[in-house]
Design an enzyme around this catalytic site. Structure first.
Site, PDB file in Angstrom:
ATOM      1  N   LYS A   1     -73.865 -51.683 -38.947  1.00 45.63           N
ATOM      2  CA  LYS A   1     -72.976 -50.218 -39.515  1.00 45.63           C
ATOM      3  C   LYS A   1     -73.987 -50.458 -40.814  1.00 45.63           C
ATOM      4  CE  LYS A   1     -68.780 -51.449 -37.345  1.00 45.63           C
ATOM      5  NZ  LYS A   1     -67.429 -51.809 -36.576  1.00 45.63           N
TER       6      LYS A   1
ATOM      7  N   ASP B   1     -63.822 -46.917 -39.769  1.00 42.26           N
ATOM      8  CA  ASP B   1     -63.193 -48.092 -39.388  1.00 42.26           C
ATOM      9  C   ASP B   1     -61.932 -48.528 -40.436  1.00 42.26           C
ATOM     10  OD1 ASP B   1     -64.561 -49.229 -37.298  1.00 42.26           O
ATOM     11  OD2 ASP B   1     -66.091 -49.949 -38.901  1.00 42.26           O
TER      12      ASP B   1
ATOM     13  N   ARG C   1     -62.624 -68.206 -46.823  1.00 41.57           N
ATOM     14  CA  ARG C   1     -63.279 -69.018 -47.404  1.00 41.57           C
ATOM     15  C   ARG C   1     -64.369 -70.176 -48.328  1.00 41.57           C
ATOM     16  NH1 ARG C   1     -66.836 -70.957 -42.032  1.00 41.57           N
ATOM     17  NH2 ARG C   1     -67.821 -68.965 -42.666  1.00 41.57           N
TER      18      ARG C   1
ATOM     19  N   SER D   1     -68.400 -53.815 -24.902  1.00 47.39           N
ATOM     20  CA  SER D   1     -67.124 -53.160 -25.516  1.00 47.39           C
ATOM     21  C   SER D   1     -66.216 -51.972 -24.347  1.00 47.39           C
ATOM     22  CB  SER D   1     -68.456 -52.338 -26.133  1.00 47.39           C
ATOM     23  OG  SER D   1     -68.152 -50.516 -26.497  1.00 47.39           O
TER      24      SER D   1
ATOM     25  N   ASN E   1     -70.029 -46.035 -39.121  1.00 43.14           N
ATOM     26  CA  ASN E   1     -69.888 -46.910 -38.147  1.00 43.14           C
ATOM     27  C   ASN E   1     -69.877 -45.322 -36.379  1.00 43.14           C
ATOM     28  OD1 ASN E   1     -67.444 -45.268 -37.918  1.00 43.14           O
ATOM     29  ND2 ASN E   1     -66.486 -46.236 -37.579  1.00 43.14           N
TER      30      ASN E   1
ATOM     31  N   GLY F   1     -65.195 -60.895 -45.182  1.00 46.27           N
ATOM     32  CA  GLY F   1     -65.602 -60.420 -44.577  1.00 46.27           C
ATOM     33  C   GLY F   1     -66.537 -58.905 -44.751  1.00 46.27           C
ATOM     34  N   GLY F   2     -67.767 -58.467 -43.678  1.00 51.31           N
ATOM     35  CA  GLY F   2     -67.547 -56.645 -43.345  1.00 51.31           C
ATOM     36  C   GLY F   2     -66.303 -56.307 -43.607  1.00 51.31           C
TER      37      GLY F   2
ATOM     38  N   SER G   1     -65.612 -48.996 -25.528  1.00 51.84           N
ATOM     39  CA  SER G   1     -65.320 -47.191 -26.487  1.00 51.84           C
ATOM     40  C   SER G   1     -65.886 -46.675 -25.181  1.00 51.84           C
ATOM     41  CB  SER G   1     -66.929 -47.815 -27.584  1.00 51.84           C
ATOM     42  OG  SER G   1     -66.231 -48.089 -28.627  1.00 51.84           O
TER      43      SER G   1
ATOM     44  N   THR H   1     -71.986 -49.958 -33.709  1.00 51.57           N
ATOM     45  CA  THR H   1     -71.366 -51.685 -34.219  1.00 51.57           C
ATOM     46  C   THR H   1     -72.640 -52.388 -34.020  1.00 51.57           C
ATOM     47  OG1 THR H   1     -69.535 -52.960 -33.011  1.00 51.57           O
ATOM     48  CG2 THR H   1     -71.394 -51.841 -31.237  1.00 51.57           C
TER      49      THR H   1
END
Ligand SMILES: NC(=O)c1ccc[n+]([C@@H]2O[C@H](COP(=O)([O-])OP(=O)(O)OC[C@H]3O[C@@H](n4cnc5c(N)ncnc54)[C@H](OP(=O)(O)O)[C@@H]3O)[C@@H](O)[C@H]2O)c1
Length: 292
Positions: free
Chosen positions: A77, A118, A168, A26, A98, A145-146, A28, A73
């Site tokens: 989440k 985000d 996909r 990370s 988050n 996705g997310g 962060s 993360t």
């Protein structure tokens, strides 16, 4: 430029942190600690490896120890939505948390409020790094996705004119297209590749993380020459195959480092009540990720 120094740690030092698994890479801590140093805050930001089964206990522990706040993360989440006392509108809108801020409440209690930074991080990065005007734009989004789902909904709230979703697993794209049709009837939404030019192509798939990965788009169905700008949420490697091909095709390009910076900047502002030193945070992230 000389780096500002962090205050020495003492009994008054306040803590923030990020919980995730894996967390070893990370950026962060580097990003937030640089911001604390720049603003002269006696705070520290640490990274904690937390297994999902221990997430509730970890959040409770941080609250009990009077942390300022937490970031969450992968893979926490969604789980954290049920582990806070209150969801800010951002967390309600995107269905994920988050960022947590711990706030004093009545009778000496501390409330945990969940936020999601985000989506705003992505929109701010698109504006800053690509100078894209989202209102009225035509956008091709690869991956729902997310992160892709949040991006699709955020783009709709920013009043893009037309959104093309490719995933996909096509049924997931159909599901999100249905959600957007209901919530944002003014946005023209379809599943599949566009036949004409788009202002922005956004990659939210994980294809590109590994050097052997295929391109995330079918270049027989869509040529990169048809895209004005290309954004890849991936930031490591700094230039994915998609971004290299987009640059060769003459598109403006940016990777996802700005999204990371801006979601962190928003979390910083939530915790401190002050605007974040975004440039300082970006330099620190680039130093941490690329060794610049
Ligand atoms: N810059 C930032 O701050 C930031 C923040 C969040 C995420 N990201 C990046 O965004 C990407 C997506 O993250 P996420 O959290 O949304 O992950 P996720 O929920 O696991 O979604 C992964 C997405 O990639 C697609 N995908 C995976 N493997 C594929 C393959 N072999 N071929 C085609 N499509 C494939 C998935 O399609 P299916 O639905 O068919 O499985 C899905 O759309 C990751 O690269 C992540 O690093 C960046």
């Amino acid at each position: 430029m000389p780096q500002s120094k962090l205050n020495p740690i003492n009994a008054a030092t306040r803590l923030c942190g990020v919980l995730g698994s894996p967390i070893g890479h990370s950026a962060s801590p580097a990003m937030h600690n640089a911001a604390y140093a720049a603003l002269g805050l006696n705070w520290r930001y640490l990274a904690f490896e937390v297994d999902p089964q221990n997430l509730r206990a970890a959040i409770a522990g941080a609250r009990a120890m009077n942390f300022v706040g937490l970031n969450l993360t992968v893979p926490h989440k969604l789980l954290a939505v049920d582990m806070v006392d209150e969801l800010d509108v951002s967390a309600q809108t995107w269905g994920a948390v988050n960022t947590i801020k711990f706030t004093p409440a009545a009778a000496g209690k501390i409330r945990a409020v969940g936020f999601n930074t985000d989506a705003e991080g992505l929109a701010n990065s698109l504006r800053e790094d690509l100078a894209v005007t989202l209102r009225g734009a035509k956008v091709l989004l690869l991956g729902v996705g997310g992160a892709g789902r949040t991006a699709a909904l955020k783009l709709a709230t920013e009043n893009v004119a037309e959104l093309f979703l490719v995933n996909r697993t096509a049924s997931k794209a159909e599901e999100i297209a249905g959600e957007i049709k209901k919530q944002f009837p003014s946005v023209k939404i379809s599943v599949g590749y566009p036949q004409a030019k788009v202002d922005l192509l956004l990659n939210a798939t994980s294809l590109g993380l590994k050097p052997e990965d295929a391109l995330p788009l079918d270049d027989k169905q869509f040529s990169l020459k048809q895209a004005g700008a290309v954004y890849d949420m991936i930031y490591q490697p700094a230039e994915t195959r998609l971004l290299a091909a987009a640059r060769a095709a003459g598109c403006k390009t940016a990777n996802g480092i700005g999204m990371l910076v801006h979601q962190g900047a928003k979390a910083f502002a939530i915790w401190t009540g002050q605007p974040a030193p975004v440039a300082v945070m970006r330099r620190a992230v680039e130093g941490s990720v690329y060794g610049k």
